[in-house]
Scaffold this motif. Structure first.
Motif, mmCIF file in Angstrom:
data_model
loop_
_atom_site.group_PDB
_atom_site.id
_atom_site.type_symbol
_atom_site.label_atom_id
_atom_site.label_comp_id
_atom_site.label_asym_id
_atom_site.label_seq_id
_atom_site.Cartn_x
_atom_site.Cartn_y
_atom_site.Cartn_z
ATOM 1 N N THR A 644 0.811 -1.212 0.000
ATOM 2 C CA THR A 644 0.000 0.000 0.000
ATOM 3 C C THR A 644 0.838 1.252 0.000
ATOM 4 O O THR A 644 0.386 2.327 -0.382
ATOM 5 N N GLY A 645 2.005 1.086 0.513
ATOM 6 C CA GLY A 645 2.865 2.271 0.611
ATOM 7 C C GLY A 645 2.995 2.749 2.038
ATOM 8 O O GLY A 645 3.814 3.608 2.326
ATOM 9 N N ASN A 646 2.231 2.176 2.976
ATOM 10 C CA ASN A 646 2.338 2.598 4.372
ATOM 11 C C ASN A 646 3.209 1.645 5.180
ATOM 12 O O ASN A 646 3.560 1.950 6.317
ATOM 13 N N GLU A 647 3.535 0.523 4.630
ATOM 14 C CA GLU A 647 4.321 -0.458 5.348
ATOM 15 C C GLU A 647 5.759 0.023 5.518
ATOM 16 O O GLU A 647 6.282 0.763 4.697
ATOM 17 N N ILE A 648 6.290 -0.437 6.648
ATOM 18 C CA ILE A 648 7.715 -0.112 6.884
ATOM 19 C C ILE A 648 8.463 -1.432 6.976
ATOM 20 O O ILE A 648 8.065 -2.330 7.717
ATOM 21 N N PHE A 649 9.553 -1.523 6.188
ATOM 22 C CA PHE A 649 10.323 -2.754 6.136
ATOM 23 C C PHE A 649 11.659 -2.513 6.809
ATOM 24 O O PHE A 649 12.414 -1.596 6.424
ATOM 25 N N ALA A 650 11.932 -3.318 7.845
ATOM 26 C CA ALA A 650 13.177 -3.164 8.611
ATOM 27 C C ALA A 650 14.239 -4.122 8.078
ATOM 28 O O ALA A 650 13.974 -5.304 7.867
ATOM 29 N N ILE A 651 15.383 -3.555 7.823
ATOM 30 C CA ILE A 651 16.494 -4.340 7.283
ATOM 31 C C ILE A 651 17.672 -4.190 8.240
ATOM 32 O O ILE A 651 18.063 -3.067 8.596
ATOM 33 N N ASN A 652 18.255 -5.348 8.633
ATOM 34 C CA ASN A 652 19.377 -5.312 9.560
ATOM 35 C C ASN A 652 20.693 -5.019 8.820
ATOM 36 O O ASN A 652 20.955 -5.551 7.738
ATOM 37 N N LEU A 653 21.511 -4.163 9.449
ATOM 38 C CA LEU A 653 22.845 -3.876 8.907
ATOM 39 C C LEU A 653 23.883 -4.211 9.963
ATOM 40 O O LEU A 653 23.693 -3.900 11.149
ATOM 41 N N SER A 654 24.979 -4.850 9.528
ATOM 42 C CA SER A 654 26.047 -5.214 10.468
ATOM 43 C C SER A 654 27.013 -4.031 10.674
ATOM 44 O O SER A 654 27.073 -3.096 9.868
ATOM 45 N N GLY A 655 27.714 -4.133 11.771
ATOM 46 C CA GLY A 655 28.728 -3.096 12.038
ATOM 47 C C GLY A 655 29.833 -3.080 10.985
ATOM 48 O O GLY A 655 30.368 -2.025 10.636
ATOM 49 N N GLN A 656 30.206 -4.247 10.457
ATOM 50 C CA GLN A 656 31.242 -4.284 9.420
ATOM 51 C C GLN A 656 30.835 -3.483 8.180
ATOM 52 O O GLN A 656 31.645 -2.779 7.555
ATOM 53 N N SER A 657 29.540 -3.546 7.835
ATOM 54 C CA SER A 657 29.052 -2.831 6.641
ATOM 55 C C SER A 657 29.108 -1.327 6.854
ATOM 56 O O SER A 657 29.516 -0.554 5.955
ATOM 57 N N LEU A 658 28.723 -0.932 8.069
ATOM 58 C CA LEU A 658 28.718 0.509 8.327
ATOM 59 C C LEU A 658 30.136 1.099 8.268
ATOM 60 O O LEU A 658 30.314 2.280 7.986
ATOM 61 N N GLY A 659 31.114 0.260 8.540
ATOM 62 C CA GLY A 659 32.493 0.755 8.489
ATOM 63 C C GLY A 659 33.080 0.792 7.093
ATOM 64 O O GLY A 659 34.137 1.364 6.884
ATOM 65 N N GLN A 660 32.405 0.230 6.138
ATOM 66 C CA GLN A 660 32.927 0.240 4.761
ATOM 67 C C GLN A 660 32.670 1.581 4.074
ATOM 68 O O GLN A 660 31.620 2.173 4.237
ATOM 69 N N ARG A 661 33.636 2.011 3.349
ATOM 70 C CA ARG A 661 33.569 3.341 2.755
ATOM 71 C C ARG A 661 32.466 3.465 1.703
ATOM 72 O O ARG A 661 31.733 4.441 1.698
ATOM 73 N N ASP A 662 32.322 2.494 0.869
ATOM 74 C CA ASP A 662 31.398 2.615 -0.260
ATOM 75 C C ASP A 662 29.992 2.092 0.052
ATOM 76 O O ASP A 662 29.118 2.158 -0.805
#
Lengths: 828, 275
Positions: A644-662
């Motif tokens: 519908t467009g009102n749903e919120i989808f939660a996606i998990n991110l790891s700490g290793q990914s957040l530390g990557q530059r790109d």
């Protein structure tokens, strides 16, 4: 340079012709006049002599008798008459008697100082008087003497008159000759001067000039020939100029090229003497072209072997003598006049003339100093860890591989130590990465003194170190390990006035002929280290190949290979779990957490996520997994027509990914490309990862929120400083750690903690989510506390098929929609 | 000409000076001869005598003359000559002036009347109204001829005209040049005259003879020298040079001068006494 003396004789043919002719004429006229003068003098002498010879008898005849008679009056009469006679030409007459006394005299003469008798006519020219003496005799008997002066003035006048006339005639002749010769010279040399003018113009560069001589004589033919020659010269000069221009252009190109190129270029003659060096070569050898031109190349270039530093020949003369080029010589070190060193690669080639004769050589010096330095730097960087400057993992593995080969070949025995710092994560988490990095540097410095120079100390990654002890047995290795452990144990790390103590777990593996390869040795060392940690940390564990405790570690390594295969061959699937607003009248949108599952295709079952995550984190595979999750989640959302467009989808991110530059830019690009409303996306970050990479995480959240995405802080409350960091993290949701929620019913402290977290969230305007909601009682308490969302088996079990269905059903989570609980923990 | 003069001077030295080098230390004597012939003839005739003089006196001797008799007489009187050879009456005159006798010639002085061969004058008596040319009124020939003509009634300026020539030689040629009808000259000259001229003339008459030439010495000459000279001159004829000299000059020889000779000349010096 001596100054050229001006030539008094003009370089003009006509002048020379006239002058020479006049000179000859003047010479001949001079000779003629001189001869005339001589003849005149001779004639004059003859005339005078004749006159004297005539006068003497007359005097004798007229005077001797009178003298004999002593008739003075008669003698004086005779004298006067003779002196008065112009024809006689006598200047004076003096008569001496037989006693030698003056008897009579006449004319202008001083008898006291009688002039000398002129012995020859020439003597008379001094005073123009021919002084003569003669005896006076009668019948042969001397009766006296007479002296008389015969005036030769008339002769001289006559002679001078003739001479003057001759001079005038000669002068006139010379003048006439001069005019005639001048005219003749002009007409003869006129064309020659035209030739001369033409040659001068041609000499000055007017090769097209034609000589305008039309005569048919030799000059004319010479002019024709000269015109033809000038034409030929003009053609050749034109061709030469074209060649010269082309040559000049080429030369300019060559010189500009040689000046522009960075390589030094030196040309020599056949004897090895320098003819040219370009600016780059000047910089290399330290000499200018003017200084070295003509010098032997051996005197300006000193080369040494780069490895042995022994002097080496520059090979120029060898190339000249052999005629064979050396296109790329061995690397060498050049030391110039200022003792600067350059690493160079030299090439030498012979130079041949058009007859294939070697006339010199050209040497090209390629300065590879920076390249080699860069190479060494790159090699160092490639083989060393930038933080600690210890050997990195790759170099460590390469060397280990070599040593393993040596062991197999030579029977040497080496030992590998695998070190993993204990409590490092605490320092990193609490004081940040800067503190962690500093701790690692200082630990490296602590360990270095205890490692021999021949051994290898490496940072293998994170807080892991490796040591290769060469030609060492296990006992000695244990002693070295103990020294390292003790040193680190005794070390107090101070950071911002806080003291930290750490320990180290050390795995020891002996490299023997039985170790098949590097991977097995490293794996064994890793497992021994893992065992040391499991045994209580800060201790040493020696690996024995029969030890079963290492099997599990082996499984992690196996799992990492499976993960890689899954990433390549689409071995993952996404499951979804609903996050339901607790209040019945809640107008909060529905949320779905997307959960990753890896499929064991051999056994057709899902692999437990904690096994996958443990291995993925250990082997740095999480960024790739997160990319896969985001890409596939966006793809699913995009292709799902029922959303519908009102749903919120939660996606998990790891700490290793957040530390990557790109990673940030990749995610943003993917979202933009999917054209999905960013507000429908919520990224979950664990509290531990957020605190450990606070700066990077804050930057990531800020950028993503600017795009419209939402953020959720997962496992909130598990850390010690959760509340303090919450102010710095602009999250939309906090997910209360499941450990509190799970014991909510029976543990009042957990309830208070949940209430506190919820209250804080409310105060900060952050929506709260309780996970691990496993039953209705917990759900009721949460409702009572006022938590906004609930997630757990009591609400919904994750399912690969449910994602589409859930979206299709829409609306708040109802009991009828709750699926059967699945005993599988969510990913992340 | 100069060379010639030098050559001549050298020749003269060889001929004259060298033989008399011994004489050169003393001043020369002057020997004046009265101009009875031309100067050339005087030189030619008397050169041997001069040489003999020099040899005799051991001194150089210079032979000189005078332009005419008068001058010679005057110079003699004035003492210009150391020695003189003069006409006999002039010798007497000189003696009266102090001159010393040396010698006299053996010949005699005699005048001869000559006319052209075709002349109609045949004797002295035919001379009236005629022109007679004679030399030197002071000459002895002039005076003897004048005296002789007076004896024939011929008086100069009256019935004859006496024309005085400069020399006896000139006088001799006067008839041939039609300058005179008769000429009186010395017999010695007539004898020396060339035959061609002689053939055009003929002797008309002769004057009485008179003594020959006198050689006198100046009073300043020491007697010893005069005596020595006289002695040698008297012997001159015995020398080859003297023999030739006397043959050429016709003087025949020298002899001492005697008083009668000198006395017989008294009439002929009257002319000088009248002056």
């Amino acid at each position: 340079m001596t100054r050229q003396q001006p030539n008094p004789f003009p370089h003009k043919l006509r002048v020379r012709l006239v002058a020479l002719s006049l000179g000859i004429e003047m010479l001949m006229l001079g000779l003629l006049l001189a001869n005339s003068l001589r003849l005149l003098n001779q004639a004059m002498e003859e005339v005078a002599t004749t006159q004297v010879e005539e006068v003497v008898p007359l005097l004798d005849a007229s005077l001797s008798s009178r003298l004999f008679e002593q008739d003075h009056a008669a003698i004086m009469e005779i004298i006067n008459r003779l002196l008065n006679s112009p024809e006689a030409g006598l200047a004076y007459i003096v008569v001496y008697d037989s006693l030698g006394d003056v008897y009579a005299k006449g004319g202008n003469v001083n008898v006291q100082q009688m002039p000398n008798v002129d012995m020859q006519f020439g003597d008379a020219l001094n005073d123009s008087i021919y002084d003569v003496a003669a005896e006076l005799k009668l019948e042969g008997v001397p009766v006296g003497k007479v002296r008389f002066g015969l005036s030769v003035r008339s002769f001289l006048r006559y002679r001078n008159s003739i001479l003057n006339q001759g001079l005038m005639i000669a002068s006139g002749e010379i003048l006439l000759s001069f005019l005639l010769l001048g005219l003749i010279g002009y007409f003869l040399t006129r064309h020659i001067y035209e030739l001369l003018t033409a040659t001068q113009r041609i000499t000055s560069g007017e090769y097209s000039h034609k000589i305008p001589v039309q005569s048919r004589d030799e000059i004319g033919r010479l002019a024709d020939n000269f015109n033809q020659m000038a034409q030929a010269v003009n053609d050749r000069v034109r061709a030469l100029r074209e060649s010269e221009h082309a040559l000049f252009t080429e030369k300019e190109k060559v010189e500009v090229t040689l000046s522009a190129i960075a390589d030094g270029v030196i040309t020599t003659d056949i004897s090895g003497r320098v003819e040219y060096i370009n600016p780059a070569a000047e910089n290399l050898v330290g000499f200018s072209l003017e200084e070295v031109k003509g010098e032997h190349i051996e005197s300006i270039i000193r080369m040494f072997d780069e490895n042995t530093f022994e002097p080496i020949n520059n090979m120029v003369l060898d190339v000249i003598s052999s005629g064979q080029p050396i296109l790329k010589g061995d690397s060498a070190v050049l030391i110039n006049r200022y003792h600067d060193e350059f690493s160079i690669e030299k090439s030498i080639a012979p130079i041949f003339d058009h007859n294939k004769n070697c006339i010199g050589s050209v040497m090209v010096l390629h300065d590879v100093t920076n390249t080699r330095q860069l190479t060494r730097q790159m090699i160092f960087q490639a083989t060393h860890d930038s933080l600690t400057e210890l050997v990195n993992r790759r170099e460590f593995e390469a060397r280990l591989s070599n040593y393993i080969d040596e062991v197999k070949q030579n029977g040497r025995r080496h030992v590998v130590l695998y070190l993993d710092l204990d409590q490092f994560k605490i320092v990193n988490d609490t004081s940040g990465h800067l503190a962690g990095d500093e701790l690692l540097r200082q630990v490296s410095l602590i360990m270095k003194p205890h490692i021999r120079g021949s051994d290898v100390l490496a940072r293998l990654g994170g807080d892991e170190f490796g040591v290769i002890l060469l030609d060492c047995d296990v006992d000695h290795a244990i002693r070295v390990g103990e020294i390292l452990r003790k040193s680190i144990e005794d070390f107090v790390f101070v950071w911002q006035k806080q003291n930290y103590r750490i320990g180290v777990s050390i795995g020891v593996v002996e490299v023997t002929e039985d170790n098949s390869d590097m991977n097995s040795v490293l794996s064994a060392a890793d497992m021994a280290c893992y065992a040391a940690k499991e045994n209580g940390r800060n201790q040493i564990h020696v690996y024995h190949f029969e030890d079963k405790s290492h099997e599990r570690k082996k499984d992690e390594m196996y799992m990492s290979s499976l993960i890689k295969q899954a990433l390549e061959k689409d071995g993952f699937v996404l499951h979804a779990q609903r996050i339901v607003p607790i209040a019945a009248d809640s107008d909060l949108p529905e949320m779905y957490e997307l959960l990753l599952r890896m499929v064991d295709k051999e056994n057709n079952e899902l692999i437990p996520p904690q096994v996958v995550i443990s291995s993925a984190e250990r082997y740095q595979l999480m960024p790739n997994i997160d990319r896969w999750v985001v890409a596939n989640a966006l793809n699913c959302i995009q292709t799902c027509q029922k959303i519908t467009g009102n749903e919120i989808f939660a996606i998990n991110l790891s700490g290793q990914s957040l530390g990557q530059r790109d990673f940030l830019s990749d995610i943003m690009d993917s979202i933009v490309s999917s054209k999905i409303n960013p507000a429908q996306l919520c990224f979950e970050i664990t509290e531990t990862h957020a605190i450990g990479n606070l700066t990077a995480v804050t930057r990531f959240i800020t950028r993503m929120k600017d795009m419209g995405c939402r953020f959720s802080l997962d496992d909130f409350g598990s850390g010690l400083s959760s509340f303090a960091y919450l102010q710095n993290l602009p999250v939309d949701y906090i997910k209360i750690d499941g450990g509190f929620v799970r014991r909510l019913v029976e543990n009042p402290i957990d309830r208070k903690l949940v209430e506190s977290i919820n209250n804080i969230g409310k105060v900060m305007g952050i929506t709260t989510i309780a996970e691990y909601v496993e039953n209705e009682e917990i759900l009721a308490i949460l409702h009572e506390i006022g938590v906004d969302y609930a997630q757990g088996f009591a609400v919904h079990r994750p399912s690969p098929d449910v994602f589409t269905e859930l979206v299709k059903s829409g609306g708040p989570l109802g009991a009828e929609n709750v699926p059967k609980p699945e005993n599988v923990p969510k990913l992340a | 000409m100069a060379d010639m003069s030098i050559f001549r001077m050298r020749w003269l030295l060889f001929i004259f000076i060298l033989p008399t080098t011994a004489l050169a230390n003393q001043p020369p004597y002057t020997f004046g001869i009265f101009p009875y012939v031309t100067t050339t003839q005087l030189i030619r005739f008397h050169k041997p005598l001069v040489e003999y003089f020099e040899a005799s006196l051991q001194r150089p001797v210079i032979l000189i003359t005078a332009p005419d008799f008068t001058t010679f007489v005057n110079r003699t009187r004035e003492g210009e000559y150391d020695f003189i050879m003069t006409a006999p009456h002039l010798g007497l005159l000189a003696e009266k002036q102090g001159y010393k006798r040396v010698v006299m010639s053996l010949h005699t002085v005699q005048g001869i009347y000559v006319v052209r061969k075709d002349s109609k004058i045949m004797s002295l008596d035919d001379l009236q109204g005629k022109v007679v040319t004679m030399a030197a009124r002071e000459a002895i020939i002039f005076q003897t001829a004048e005296h002789q003509m007076k004896q024939h009634g011929l008086i100069d300026g009256k019935n004859i005209t006496i024309d005085v020539a400069r020399t006896h030689n000139n006088a001799m040629f006067a008839p041939l040049r039609n300058e005179a009808d008769v000429a009186v000259t010395g017999i010695l000259l007539w004898r020396k005259l060339g035959q061609a001229n002689k053939d055009q003339m003929r002797e008309l008459a002769r004057t009485p003879p008179s003594p020959g030439f006198l050689v006198m010495a100046n009073p300043r000459i020491p007697d010893s020298v005069v005596d020595k000279l006289r002695y040698t001159l008297l012997d001159f004829k015995n020398t080859p040079q003297g023999e030739n000299y006397f043959r050429v000059t016709g003087l025949k020889g020298f002899k001492p001068i005697t008083d009668p000779t000198m006395e017989g000349l008294e009439p002929y010096i009257k002319i000088y006494n009248d002056k």
